[in-house]
Design an enzyme around this catalytic site. Structure first.
Site, PDB file in Angstrom:
ATOM      1  N   ALA A 190       8.419   6.640 -15.183  1.00 29.86           N
ATOM      2  CA  ALA A 190       8.119   5.531 -14.283  1.00 29.86           C
ATOM      3  C   ALA A 190       8.325   5.878 -12.820  1.00 29.86           C
ATOM      4  O   ALA A 190       9.193   6.673 -12.467  1.00 29.86           O
ATOM      5  CB  ALA A 190       9.006   4.338 -14.633  1.00 29.86           C
ATOM      6  N   CYS A 191       7.494   5.278 -11.977  1.00 30.54           N
ATOM      7  CA  CYS A 191       7.721   5.326 -10.530  1.00 30.54           C
ATOM      8  C   CYS A 191       7.249   3.985  -9.970  1.00 30.54           C
ATOM      9  O   CYS A 191       6.899   3.085 -10.719  1.00 30.54           O
ATOM     10  CB  CYS A 191       6.994   6.492  -9.886  1.00 30.54           C
ATOM     11  SG  CYS A 191       5.213   6.428 -10.016  1.00 30.54           S
ATOM     12  N   GLY A 192       7.233   3.862  -8.656  1.00 23.77           N
ATOM     13  CA  GLY A 192       6.928   2.586  -8.033  1.00 23.77           C
ATOM     14  C   GLY A 192       5.643   1.943  -8.513  1.00 23.77           C
ATOM     15  O   GLY A 192       5.636   0.779  -8.898  1.00 23.77           O
TER      16      GLY A 192
END
Lengths: 97, 155
Positions: free
Chosen positions: A9-11
């Site tokens: 996951a990232c932004g």
């Protein structure tokens, strides 16, 4: 070849998570593990973790404890290059368990 | 498979006089829009996203930032590059609110489908993690930067 799953996951689930996922896939591949991965937005982690049941979660942004025993790692070393060898090995060891 | 047209000669900037972070992001995004790579909504989307999910990273050589947006604002994938004379303060990716990094290299990413550009993104990160390559690039002129980056991303 053993199969394992990772949720990364990232932004916004676009760039950083892809970079992390690819490096982890390569590292696992070299060690005879076929890593299946999915990238997502940080906000999607709880629902996707429930659905996908990954062996490990790697996130660039901070993640609250999910209370589901899935190990969570900070993926930033993959992007800065600082401490990446150590982090790869930590994740690999967690996946093997 | 080589990664073609990852960069655009006209989207390499190393002589901008702008010192403000948002103004630089706006400038780069506008140039990308003028060349048709991104939609009119891209600039605002990048600036807003940077506030919520900052992209500054301290690598071995320099502070680097990889501002980008959700893929809905993108027409065609490209990476715009800006090397600033005086480093600019960005917030650190995934860091606490007060964590800052002085950024010398801005790689603004337009990504239409991350799955299609896995190699490109992965290679970009290998370049900016490489102290020697980055020290070399920073000394070059615009055309040479373009050639060098293309060369590195295809090998």
């Amino acid at each position: 070849m053993m199969k394992k799953k990772a949720l990364v996951a990232c932004g916004c689930g676009v760039a950083s998570s892809t970079i992390v996922a690819k490096k982890l896939e390569d590292y696992c591949g070299e060690r005879d593990i076929k890593l299946e991965w999915r990238i997502c937005k940080a906000a999607e982690i709880p629902s996707l973790a429930d659905m996908m049941k990954p062996d490990v979660i790697i996130s660039i942004t901070a993640v609250a404890d999910l209370g589901n025993q899935i190990p969570v790692f900070d993926g930033k070393p993959f992007l800065t290059g600082i401490g990446v060898a150590k982090r790869l090995e930590e994740i690999y060891q967690a996946i093997l368990k | 498979m080589p990664v073609r047209n990852t960069f655009d000669k006209q989207l390499i900037f190393n002589d901008l006089k702008i010192r403000d972070k948002n103004e630089i992001l706006q400038y780069m995004a506008t140039k990308m829009y003028e060349k048709g790579y991104v939609k009119g909504t891209y600039a605002q989307a990048v600036i807003e996203r940077e506030k919520v999910y900052p992209t500054g990273l301290q690598t071995e050589a320099f502070g680097v930032a990889i501002p980008h947006s959700d893929s809905i604002h993108v027409n065609q994938a490209v990476i715009a590059v800006c090397i600033v004379e005086e480093p600019i303060v960005f917030h650190v990716m995934g860091g606490a609110e007060e964590e800052e990094v002085l950024v010398k290299f801005i790689f603004m990413l337009a990504i239409d489908d991350p799955k299609k550009h896995i190699e490109m993104l992965s290679k970009l990160s290998i370049i900016f993690q490489d102290e020697q390559k980055m020290q070399e690039i920073v000394k070059l002129k615009q055309d040479a930067i373009y050639e060098k980056l293309n060369c590195y991303i295809n090998h």
